[in-house]
Motif scaffolding. Structure first.
Motif, mmCIF file in Angstrom:
data_model
loop_
_atom_site.group_PDB
_atom_site.id
_atom_site.type_symbol
_atom_site.label_atom_id
_atom_site.label_comp_id
_atom_site.label_asym_id
_atom_site.label_seq_id
_atom_site.Cartn_x
_atom_site.Cartn_y
_atom_site.Cartn_z
ATOM 1 N N PHE A 16 -5.435 3.095 15.050
ATOM 2 C CA PHE A 16 -4.032 2.685 14.940
ATOM 3 C C PHE A 16 -3.485 3.221 13.626
ATOM 4 O O PHE A 16 -4.040 2.982 12.557
ATOM 5 C CB PHE A 16 -3.914 1.160 14.977
ATOM 6 C CG PHE A 16 -2.499 0.683 15.060
ATOM 7 C CD1 PHE A 16 -1.818 0.660 16.257
ATOM 8 C CD2 PHE A 16 -1.840 0.262 13.912
ATOM 9 C CE1 PHE A 16 -0.500 0.210 16.329
ATOM 10 C CE2 PHE A 16 -0.529 -0.180 13.960
ATOM 11 C CZ PHE A 16 0.138 -0.199 15.180
ATOM 12 N N GLY A 17 -2.408 3.986 13.736
ATOM 13 C CA GLY A 17 -1.789 4.578 12.567
ATOM 14 C C GLY A 17 -1.641 6.077 12.728
ATOM 15 O O GLY A 17 -2.484 6.734 13.338
ATOM 16 N N ASN A 18 -0.553 6.602 12.182
ATOM 17 C CA ASN A 18 -0.294 8.034 12.232
ATOM 18 C C ASN A 18 0.178 8.483 10.850
ATOM 19 O O ASN A 18 1.278 8.121 10.421
ATOM 20 C CB ASN A 18 0.770 8.358 13.283
ATOM 21 C CG ASN A 18 0.968 9.844 13.490
ATOM 22 O OD1 ASN A 18 0.551 10.657 12.664
ATOM 23 N ND2 ASN A 18 1.596 10.208 14.591
ATOM 24 N N PRO A 19 -0.637 9.260 10.131
ATOM 25 C CA PRO A 19 -0.255 9.657 8.777
ATOM 26 C C PRO A 19 0.933 10.609 8.724
ATOM 27 O O PRO A 19 1.490 10.848 7.644
ATOM 28 C CB PRO A 19 -1.519 10.344 8.250
ATOM 29 C CG PRO A 19 -2.215 10.844 9.471
ATOM 30 C CD PRO A 19 -1.944 9.817 10.526
ATOM 31 N N LEU A 20 1.368 11.128 9.886
ATOM 32 C CA LEU A 20 2.434 12.128 9.900
ATOM 33 C C LEU A 20 3.768 11.574 10.396
ATOM 34 O O LEU A 20 4.725 12.339 10.560
ATOM 35 C CB LEU A 20 2.017 13.317 10.782
ATOM 36 C CG LEU A 20 0.734 14.026 10.331
ATOM 37 C CD1 LEU A 20 0.379 15.122 11.316
ATOM 38 C CD2 LEU A 20 0.870 14.587 8.923
ATOM 39 N N THR A 21 3.858 10.265 10.631
ATOM 40 C CA THR A 21 5.141 9.706 11.049
ATOM 41 C C THR A 21 6.162 9.798 9.925
ATOM 42 O O THR A 21 5.835 9.671 8.744
ATOM 43 C CB THR A 21 4.988 8.238 11.480
ATOM 44 O OG1 THR A 21 4.327 7.512 10.435
ATOM 45 C CG2 THR A 21 4.187 8.130 12.756
ATOM 46 N N ARG A 22 7.399 10.017 10.297
ATOM 47 C CA ARG A 22 8.474 10.147 9.311
ATOM 48 C C ARG A 22 8.983 8.778 8.878
ATOM 49 O O ARG A 22 8.599 7.762 9.426
ATOM 50 C CB ARG A 22 9.609 10.988 9.893
ATOM 51 C CG ARG A 22 9.179 12.428 10.213
ATOM 52 C CD ARG A 22 10.338 13.249 10.727
ATOM 53 N NE ARG A 22 9.919 14.613 11.011
ATOM 54 C CZ ARG A 22 9.888 15.579 10.102
ATOM 55 N NH1 ARG A 22 10.255 15.322 8.854
ATOM 56 N NH2 ARG A 22 9.492 16.800 10.428
#
Length: 223
Positions: A151-157
């Motif tokens: 869970f989590g996306n380091p590339l989300t704006r």
């Protein structure tokens, strides 16, 4: 695999990132600090496709512990230096992701036993003066598949800092144990046969970790 080999593999991962970027003109990158069951280290992430990310990481871990294997007390040292390459798929365009990839297994496991009493090796009992110091090493597969969720996306704006968690398993294979002794029986054929039987017993004891759970958390900065 020794530390130097793991560093070579890490360099290969970095080269792969460079090649992929040149071909795909990737425009999103994040650098993170990672900690978990494989130790502490760093991670680099980029976007391959919409809803698909590529991650490369390396973690380090060192542990000394006393263990009993086949009724013999060993000083066990585990040293990990493990690069990992993962592909994350975000099926719902959110933060939940499915992951697959490979762990370049740079784990070194060493064993050492010194006893003031007789030790049973194989089917025979040997005195401490006959054995000396019992030493061993254990190796697993150099390249291990990984599957997991997170869970989590380091590339989300919408900001630079992101936090992600991952849980999965890595298939490191069955162990290969090699034992030696420093005492006068070190080259005795009968003793070596018993030592081979002892190796097989330890391999059976360690076989349960051929599928190893992996948990990690990463704090990333998108730039």
């Amino acid at each position: 695999m020794h530390r130097r080999a793991a560093l070579v593999l890490l360099a290969g991962v970095a080269a792969l990132f460079s090649c992929v970027r040149a071909e795909a003109a990737l425009d999103e990158w994040a650098l993170g600090f990672k900690a978990g069951t494989l130790g502490i280290g760093g991670e680099l992430a980029t976007n391959l496709l919409p809803n698909v990310n590529l991650r490369g990481s390396i973690q380090w871990f060192d542990l000394d512990v006393d263990v009993e294997l086949d009724d013999i007390d060993y000083d066990l040292n585990i040293e990990m230096l493990n690069p990992m390459l993962l592909v994350d798929w975000y099926p719902f365009s959110g933060r939940f992701h499915l992951s697959g990839g490979v762990l370049f297994n740079g784990t070194d496991i060493s064993l050492e036993a010194t006893s003031a009493e007789d030790i049973e090796i194989g089917d025979e009992s040997y005195g401490p003066d006959e054995i000396g110091v019992l030493q061993g090493e254990s190796d697993f597969d150099d390249i291990a598949p990984y599957v997991g969720i997170g869970f989590g996306n380091p590339l989300t704006r919408g900001g630079h800092w992101r936090f992600s968690i991952d849980a999965g398993v890595v298939f490191i294979g069955s162990p290969d144990v090699d034992l030696t002794a420093t005492g006068p029986l070190a080259a005795n054929p009968d003793f070596l046969a018993d030592l081979a039987a002892e190796e097989a017993e330890i391999e059976d004891d360690l076989d349960s970790i051929r599928i190893c759970p992996v948990l990690s958390a990463t704090l990333s900065y998108r730039f």
